[in-house]
Design an enzyme around this catalytic site. Structure first.
Site, short mmCIF file in Angstrom:
data_model
loop_
_atom_site.label_atom_id
_atom_site.label_comp_id
_atom_site.label_asym_id
_atom_site.label_seq_id
_atom_site.Cartn_x
_atom_site.Cartn_y
_atom_site.Cartn_z
CG LEU A 17 -2.43 12.29 -8.54
CD1 LEU A 17 -1.48 12.03 -9.70
CD2 LEU A 17 -3.78 12.76 -9.05
N GLY A 18 -2.78 9.36 -4.94
CA GLY A 18 -2.91 8.03 -4.35
C GLY A 18 -1.79 7.78 -3.38
N GLY A 20 0.43 4.37 -1.29
CA GLY A 20 0.68 2.96 -1.02
C GLY A 20 1.35 2.81 0.32
N GLY A 21 1.97 1.66 0.53
CA GLY A 21 2.58 1.38 1.81
C GLY A 21 3.81 2.20 2.12
CG ASP A 130 2.11 -5.47 -6.52
OD1 ASP A 130 1.26 -6.34 -6.23
OD2 ASP A 130 2.16 -4.37 -5.95
#
Length: 297
Positions: A17-18, A20-21, A130
């Site tokens: 789905l996605g 990040g870092g 964030d």
């Protein structure tokens, strides 16, 4: 790197789905119940990162609200913790804004939902640190779509009990450039509710213009623009007349001095004409993890 068909405890991976870092989020399905969920798995393993993931899970698990994505469980993959969350059938707000041009009324509705989620988090003593369009998901299983705040990976607990380990060192900058407040540039540990308010203003600006308020060709330029509150006024950035409430919210949220901002997220709701108390009491909503085949980017 999990692949479709891989099994993690009782869940089968269906897609990515996605990312990040430090983590990747997968769409997974319970092997028996066939319910669909999202699973956040660390891609970078370090004791501090593990601790932050657990902190994130604890924070989101306590936030049962229509405008926040809840964490349901912590499971393990090859000895590394992973967060099981509700699956939200729809894009992130960032992806949505790339292709859609919502009118002022829709922007106002979506933004109010985001603020209501933040009000609830603040009422539980949690500062997100964030907030940005990429950390808001749109549940499109209902009409109109419901915005849901997610990714509490940088969450800070206000008034933490004595002896609570400090995750953020003194003088450490944490957040996302273009959306983070000036005080986060100097010391993210000093963040309070007004830090999130700054990010809410930057998020609204992006919803109206398609870009964060603070931009530049390099990190230093963006940081200087942030600390000086140097950004193109909404009217010039949009090129048309706007509801005056948008100008007021953006201007007050993006003040350099936290004392000059809205002092609480509830104040933003009141400025928009929404009853503040309604944002704190969760209301019923449809399931965000249906067993169907909805996809989101």
């Amino acid at each position: 790197d999990l692949q479709p068909g891989d099994i993690v405890e009782r869940y089968r991976v269906e897609s990515t789905l996605g990312e990040g870092g430090t983590a990747r989020v997968y769409r997974v399905r319970h092997t028996t119940l066939e319910t669909v969920h999202a699973l956040k798995v660390l891609t970078l393993d370090h004791p501090n990162i593990r601790s932050r993931l657990i902190d994130e899970g604890k924070a989101q698990a306590k936030l049962v609200h229509p405008h926040i994505v809840p964490v349901r469980d912590v499971i393990e993959h090859e000895g590394i913790p992973a967060l099981l969350m509700d699956f939200v059938p729809g894009p992130s707000l960032a992806h949505y804004l790339q292709d859609a041009f919502p009118n002022d009324a829709e922007i106002r509705r979506l933004f109010r939902g985001i603020v209501e989620g933040v009000v609830f988090a603040h009422s539980r003593g949690l500062v997100h640190r964030d907030l940005k369009p990429g950390n808001v998901l749109l549940d499109q299983s209902v009409e109109p779509a419901v915005p849901k705040v997610t990714d509490f990976g940088l969450v800070r607990l206000l008034d933490a009990p004595e002896g609570t380990p400090r995750r953020t060192g003194v003088g450490i900058s944490m957040g996302t450039l273009g959306y983070m407040a000036p005080e986060q540039l100097r010391d993210a540990h000093s963040a309070d509710e007004r830090t999130d308010i700054f990010s809410l203003g930057a998020t609204l600006y992006a919803m109206l213009t398609g870009q964060p308020p603070f931009q530049g060709d390099d990190v230093l330029t963006i940081m200087n623009a942030t600390k000086d509150a140097h950004y193109t006024p909404l009217g010039f950035a949009v090129g048309r007349s706007l509801d005056p409430i948008f100008d007021e919210i953006v201007e007050r949220c993006l003040a350099v001095d936290p004392a000059d901002r809205f002092q609480s997220a509830e104040d933003i709701l009141q400025a928009m004409g929404a009853p503040a108390s309604a944002s704190v009491v969760p209301t019923s909503s449809s399931s965000t993890w249906p067993p169907g085949d909805e996809l989101y980017e």
